[in-house]
Each structure stands twice: as structure tokens, then as C-alpha cells.
Design an enzyme around this catalytic site. Structure first.
Site, PDB file in Angstrom:
ATOM      1  N   LYS A  77      11.626 -14.710 -12.269  1.00 22.14           N
ATOM      2  CA  LYS A  77      11.322 -13.557 -13.119  1.00 22.14           C
ATOM      3  C   LYS A  77      10.288 -13.927 -14.166  1.00 22.14           C
ATOM      4  O   LYS A  77       9.342 -13.196 -14.400  1.00 22.14           O
ATOM      5  CB  LYS A  77      12.621 -13.078 -13.763  1.00 22.14           C
ATOM      6  N   ARG A 109       3.542  -0.158  -5.133  1.00 22.74           N
ATOM      7  CA  ARG A 109       3.368  -0.742  -3.802  1.00 22.74           C
ATOM      8  C   ARG A 109       2.053  -1.521  -3.674  1.00 22.74           C
ATOM      9  O   ARG A 109       1.832  -2.232  -2.686  1.00 22.74           O
ATOM     10  CB  ARG A 109       3.397   0.357  -2.733  1.00 22.74           C
ATOM     11  N   GLU A 119      16.569 -17.484 -10.069  1.00 26.30           N
ATOM     12  CA  GLU A 119      16.145 -16.111 -10.335  1.00 26.30           C
ATOM     13  C   GLU A 119      15.479 -15.996 -11.707  1.00 26.30           C
ATOM     14  O   GLU A 119      14.481 -15.298 -11.862  1.00 26.30           O
ATOM     15  CB  GLU A 119      17.343 -15.162 -10.184  1.00 26.30           C
ATOM     16  N   GLU A 124       6.797 -14.571 -12.615  1.00 31.83           N
ATOM     17  CA  GLU A 124       6.273 -13.363 -11.973  1.00 31.83           C
ATOM     18  C   GLU A 124       5.580 -12.428 -12.956  1.00 31.83           C
ATOM     19  O   GLU A 124       4.517 -11.893 -12.669  1.00 31.83           O
ATOM     20  CB  GLU A 124       7.446 -12.643 -11.299  1.00 31.83           C
ATOM     21  N   CYS A 147       0.850  -1.181   0.000  1.00 29.75           N
ATOM     22  CA  CYS A 147       0.000   0.000   0.000  1.00 29.75           C
ATOM     23  C   CYS A 147       0.887   1.232   0.000  1.00 29.75           C
ATOM     24  O   CYS A 147       1.966   1.236   0.588  1.00 29.75           O
ATOM     25  CB  CYS A 147      -0.947   0.086   1.188  1.00 29.75           C
ATOM     26  N   TRP A 169      -2.863  -2.551  -1.660  1.00 31.12           N
ATOM     27  CA  TRP A 169      -2.602  -3.970  -1.879  1.00 31.12           C
ATOM     28  C   TRP A 169      -3.397  -4.683  -0.788  1.00 31.12           C
ATOM     29  O   TRP A 169      -3.104  -4.542   0.402  1.00 31.12           O
ATOM     30  CB  TRP A 169      -1.111  -4.272  -1.750  1.00 31.12           C
ATOM     31  N   ASN A 171      -1.195   2.057   5.730  1.00 29.14           N
ATOM     32  CA  ASN A 171      -0.369   0.980   5.183  1.00 29.14           C
ATOM     33  C   ASN A 171       0.081   0.126   6.357  1.00 29.14           C
ATOM     34  O   ASN A 171       0.702   0.653   7.288  1.00 29.14           O
ATOM     35  CB  ASN A 171       0.845   1.581   4.452  1.00 29.14           C
ATOM     36  N   GLY A 172      -0.234  -1.142   6.334  1.00 33.11           N
ATOM     37  CA  GLY A 172       0.166  -2.024   7.436  1.00 33.11           C
ATOM     38  C   GLY A 172      -0.965  -2.979   7.773  1.00 33.11           C
ATOM     39  O   GLY A 172      -1.908  -3.138   6.996  1.00 33.11           O
TER      40      GLY A 172
END
Ligand code: F6R
Length: 608
Positions: free
Chosen positions: A486, A27, A482, A489, A2, A74, A98-99
């Protein structure tokens, strides 16, 4: 996760908030909203979906106020719906958050008994109601925020407007990131500096537990006892340009192209007489690492893969025991770590909740802690005993690229320094690897990033599949991890990474006609063995891609071959990851996914 923003000053608050939210969208992008005090009234606009939708909705209203707050979400508690979008208003309090408030359900039940009614499923609306309830009891907003936050368990960064205080934004933080920007007769609140770089580079960071009263005339910060405190003023070294696309179609491609410069920046000032020198980052960092019983690298996601590179090179070159741990596991496994050990926490954002918790645990257990962090003055950077900044500039695309490259570069440089300090390599070897990192690696990446279509051609093949496999041995196994992350994702192709020798222990049953199997062999001692693993996949119908240094690979090594323009193992392996980043990028573009903001994700994972 967020993003939150607040503005008070002379500008049109709506415009500042929207511009900030566009920068913070990495975010979270499930929903967005804002509240502006317009002609004495607090007007709230929100939408499910991205900030663009909020912009359309806000522009259809005549919002002319110069104070307001905004949010890009988010989702944690409650689906990404209009009802759950922030800001939330209860009584006189309008709040963005946010949290996570862990005990929100219990607080909600108590507030319902007081007569509060809720229209969303969020913990944020409960926080707004609790502050409003405390305001009725205390009369004073600071006391109300203080006593309300005392009752909350969990993490938060709040920005709020309170009816009756038309020129003030109140803010509070515990663990979640929050900065306060200062300008000429204006002030900003934001989750990070990129949201306000367009307006100011001056900012301060409230400590965890602080509450702030922000007006266009000044900022007052109070500690948890509500005593005024002075927090250090900072000036960001980042500028607006570094947070914009600069002509590239996506941030991800821009950030891959920034890797050569980022590598030069991270190495600059860290070499003396041709060998690594970290004395500018703190006294005796290398000596401490070289004399500990064990070194741990701890991180999440891509940063953890950089930790795996660190583990591999430290063990191989410095012959020191080094474990790489996922932060989310390390924090809960009561790790065997103590005062004779060192814990290196790697994080681009410096705010990842699990990594921060792992760092705190390591400190509690007496270990020497070192942060390898990109974002200046972030929580991990501030709390670690020492920090090595990776100086990559802002990374906006959710998929990490240049942050990985510089993390792996630092880990390699650090391993060389430890190996030299412990007498495991001589100065000539140290100089050779340092020089390869400084010159050969940036050049190799520049050549790969300037690829004229070869990687795109391979991506076109991969984009037709729903499954893919990455394999490698030694350091290439970690490059495979990795590469696989990627690809899945951002292209949403299911992908797995395997040690090349493991395929035949089960996974070969998944290989069929046309399934992409992508192997790298940067460690030339393992080249033949990796090629043999790829041939086994080829014999089962796989479409094979082989990645290895140009001087050892041949066209026959796979259906497609990517020849890396560098020679030595560690350097080639970092550049192999760049090749994988480009492969993932072009595949995702061909599949028309949202490359910079893949679904369900967010850049900064500040919840566990
Ligand atoms: C993947 C990615 C994530 C991050 C992880 C840790 O592309 O970006 O896996 O690497 O969330 O984030 P930081 O480095 O900010 O701690």
C-alpha cells in the site's frame, strides 16, 4: 484495463460518455478519447492524459449527437501519446478497445499489403482495419465482426460505430469485461456498471464470444455462430451514491471508512447459531473444503495477501494444508492440483486475467473451485463452481482497501467453518472468533479510521523518507506484505516487507539513520520476538513504528506506537492492515501524489 463506454438514446452522448469515463478512469488514465456522431458525421476527440483534459477538449467543440463511444486508456501497445489514444478509425470503422490482440503484428502486415496505413502503434487500430477489410468483403457488419474476431488471438471488448449504420453501436467481447445497460429508449455499453449507474441499474452481460447490435430501440445479442441468443437481464444492487466520493477528498479514504459497514454486510446472513454458515452460497462448500487433500488460495496483489491470511489461519486453526499461490505463477507452473483439491480464487474485480486463467486451469485439472469475488456476475464469479460475494460495494480507488478487509474477513470466517467441520475447534471457539469478526473488528476499524491525527503524525515522518520496511512474524508477516504494498503503491516510497526474523540475514545493511521500520505484533505469542527484531533496527538508527493490540503494547515499544483497539490475533491483524492503509494514505497525501490514481497503474488488470 482500459475503460470503454458507448451510448445511444436521446441524451447528449458527449455528456454521458464523459460521465462514464470519469467513473471508469480507475481502469486506466494514460489517455482518453471519444467519437460522437454529430450532424451525420463521426467526430473524434482525443487527448493524452486524463479524462479532465478530454472534457476540456470536447467542451470546446459543438458535439450535439446522441450516439457515441469513449475510452480511457492504460497503455499496452504503444506509449501513452495522442496518436495511440482511442478511438481509432480505419475506413468505415471507428473503434474503442479493452484487451490485447496478441497476433496484431501478423495481421497488420497482411493488412498493409491490402493497402491499409496506420498512424498509431496500437493493436486496436489493426483491429479496426481488419473489421473494415472484412466489411468490404462481407457487406454485413455482424459477419464482418464475426470473421475478423475469429482471426484475432487474445482478449477484447470492443465498442464501435460503423459508417452507414448511424443509429447502431456494435460491440463484441472475448474474455475482457463488457456490459450492456438498458434504459427507456436508450442503451449503454460499458466496461462495468459503475459507468452507467447514474442512468440505469438494468443490464445484461454478453458471454465471451458474443457480438451485440445496440440501438436505442433494443439490443440483439448473437453468439459466435451469429445466431441470436438471449442473455439474462440483471439489476445492479449498487446505486449512484456508492460510486461517488460522498464528501471525502479521495475515494481511498471513503473506502477505508466504509470498511466497518462492508464487514457487517459480508458477514450478514453467513452466521447461524453463532457460527459461520455458508449454506446460502452453495451446497456443501465447507464440507467440500474440509474434505479435500489440499486447499490453494490463488490471487494477485492485495487479494493474494488476503489469500496469505487464509492460508495462515486455515493451517493454524483447521490444521489443513493450504498453499497460497500468485495466480501469474500458478497458471504457468503446471501445478500439482487435481480432483481431490480445492482452489479458492480471490478477486475484487472478478476479471483479473491471471486469476481467471488460474481458475480455468484448476477447473481443467478437476479441482473444486470457489471464487471470493466482489463484482457481481464478473467472469470469476460466473466460472467458479461456487462463489462467495464479498458485498463491499464498488471500490474505485486503485489501491485496494475495503476489498482486502472483506476478503480477509471471509477467509477467516471460512477457516473457522472448516476448523469446526473437521472437529479441530469446538463450537465455543468458533462462536468467539465469529463474534469478534462481527462486532469487535468493525468497531476497532471505526476507531482507527476516526484517528484524530496520531497516524497523520507518523505519516509526516515516513513521508520524508525514500525507503521503508515493514516486518512481522506469523500472520503479521502477511499484514506487513500488504502494508508495504500500500505504501509504495500510492506514496512512491520504496518499501519492502520482511519476516521479522529475516532482517539480520541481509536486510539490516539497508537500515540507517531515520529509515522507517514498521512492525506489527498481533500474535501475542510472538510479541517479544517481534519487538526484539525492531530493537535491532532501532540500534542501527531506524525510526520505528510498532503496531499491536492496546492491551499488550507500551509507549516504549517504538518511536511511535499504534495501539489496536482489539485483542485477538486474527482480528487485530486485519485491523493492523487498516492502520497501514491509513498510514499509506496520509503519507501519499503529504507527498502530493495522485492517491486514487497512482502512476502507471490501473484497477482492473485484464491483461496478463
Ligand atoms: C493493490 C491492488 C492490486 C489488486 C490486484 C488484484 O492495491 O489493488 O494489487 O489487489 O490487482 O485485483 P483483483 O482483486 O481485482 O483480482
Amino acid at each position: 484495463m482500459c475503460g470503454i463506454i458507448g451510448y445511444t438514446g436521446k441524451r447528449n452522448a458527449k455528456d454521458v460518455i464523459l460521465s462514464g469515463l470519469f467513473s471508469l478512469e480507475y481502469r486506466g488514465y494514460d489517455s482518453a478519447g471519444m467519437a460522437v456522431v454529430s450532424e451525420g458525421k463521426t467526430v473524434t476527440v482525443k487527448t493524452a492524459g486524463k479524462v479532465k483534459m478530454l472534457e476540456n477538449a470536447a467542451n470546446s467543440l459543438n458535439l450535439c449527437g446522441s450516439i457515441g463511444i469513449g475510452h480511457t486508456r492504460w497503455a499496452t501497445h504503444g506509449a501513452p501519446t495522442f496518436e495511440n489514444a482511442h478511438p481509432h478509425t480505419q475506413g468505415r470503422v471507428t473503434l474503442v478497445h479493452n484487451g490485447i490482440i496478441e497476433n496484431y503484428a501478423k495481421i497488420k502486415t497482411a493488412l498493409e499489403k491490402e493497402g491499409y496505413r496506420f498512424s498509431s502503434e496500437t493493436d486496436t487500430e489493426v483491429a479496426a482495419a481488419l473489421i473494415d477489410s472484412r466489411l468490404s468483403a462481407e457487406g454485413d457488419p455482424l459477419k464482418a465482426i464475426g470473421s475478423a474476431t475469429e482471426k484475432m488471438r487474445g482478449s477484447f471488448a470492443f465498442a464501435m460505430i460503423i459508417e452507414g449504420f448511424p443509429n447502431v453501436i456494435f460491440a463484441a467481447r472475448r474474455d475482457s469485461p463488457l456490459i450492456i445497460g438498458t434504459g427507456e429508449e436508450e442503451a449503454f455499453i460499458a466496461s462495468d456498471i459503475t459507468a452507467i449507474l447514474k442512468y440505469t441499474r438494468n443490464y445484461l452481460i454478453p458471454e465471451s464470444g458474443d457480438i451485440a447490435r445496440v440501438t436505442s430501440d433494443g439490443i440483439s445479442v448473437f453468439d459466435s455462430d451469429l445466431l441470436p441468443v438471449a442473455r439474462e437481464k440483471k439489476v445492479s444492487v449498487w446505486d449512484t451514491e456508492s460510486a461517488e466520493k460522498g464528501g471525502y477528498p479521495h475515494f481511498m479514504l471513503k473506502e477505508i471508512n466504509e470498511e466497518p459497514t462492508a464487514i457487517k454486510n459480508v458477514i450478514s446472513g453467513r452466521i447461524k447459531n453463532g457460527v459461520p454458515d455458508f449454506s446460502g452460497d452453495g451446497e456443501n462448500i465447507v464440507a467440500r473444503l474440509a474434505s479435500t487433500d489440499r486447499i490453494f488460495t490463488v490471487a494477485c496483489g492485495t487479494a493474494m495477501h488476503a489469500g496469505l491470511f487464509g492460508k495462515y489461519i486455515t493451517e493454524k486453526l483447521a490444521r489443513r494444508p493450504c498453499e497460497c499461490e500468485l495466480a501469474s505463477e500458478f497458471r504457468y507452473k503446471n501445478p500439482i492440483v487435481g480432483k481431490d483439491d480445492a482452489v479458492i480464487v480471490i478477486s475484487q474485480s472478478g476479471e483479473t486475467a491471471d486469476s481467471l486463467a488460474a481458475l480455468r486451469l484448476a477447473k481443467e485439472k478437476g479441482a473444486f473451485t470457489l471464487g471470493i469475488v466482489n463484482v457481481a456476475a464478473s467472469s470469476i464469479a460466473r466460472e467458479a463452481d461456487n462463489v462467495i460475494y464479498t458485498r463491499a460495494g464498488p471500490e474505485i480507488a486503485v489501491a485496494s482497501t475495503k476489498a482486502f478487509t472483506v476478503q480477509a474477513t471471509v477467509m477467516t470466517l471460512l477457516s473457522v467453518a472448516i476448523a469446526l467441520e473437521s472437529g479441530k475447534i469446538d463450537a465455543e471457539t468458533a462462536k468467539r472468533i465469529t463474534s469478534e469478526l462481527s462486532y469487535e473488528l468493525p468497531e476497532a476499524i471505526k476507531i482507527l479510521a476516526g484517528d484524530d491525527g496520531h497516524i497523520k503524525k507518523i505519516a509526516a515522518e515516513i513521508s520524508k523518507s525514500e525507503n521503508a520496511f515493514f516486518i512481522g512474524r506469523g500472520i503479521d508477516r502477511y499484514a506487513a506484505e500488504e502494508g508495504s504494498l500500500k505504501l509504495k503503491e500510492i506514496s512512491y516510497i520504496h518499501s519492502e516487507a520482511y519476516a521479522a526474523g529475516e532482517l539480520k540475514h541481509g536486510t539490516l545493511s539497508l537500515i540507517g539513520e531515520g529509515v522507517p521500520v514498521i512492525a506489527s505484533a498481533c500474535d501475542r505469542a510472538l510479541y517479544e520476538k517481534t519487538k526484539a527484531g525492531l530493537s535491532e533496527a532501532k540500534a542501527r538508527g531506524a525510526m520505528t513504528v510498532f503496531v499491536s493490540p492496546a492491551d499488550i503494547c507500551t509507549e516504549k515499544d517504538g518511536d511511535f506506537v499504534i495501539a489496536l483497539p482489539c485483542i485477538s490475533e486474527y482480528i487485530a491483524a486485519i485491523s493492523a492492515v487498516t492502520a497501514y492503509q491509513l498510514l499509506a494514505y496520509h503519507t501519499a497525501v503529504m507527498r502530493k501524489t495522485d492517491v486514487d490514481m497512482p502512476k502507471n497503474l490501473a484497477k482492473s488488470v485484464t491483461v496478463e
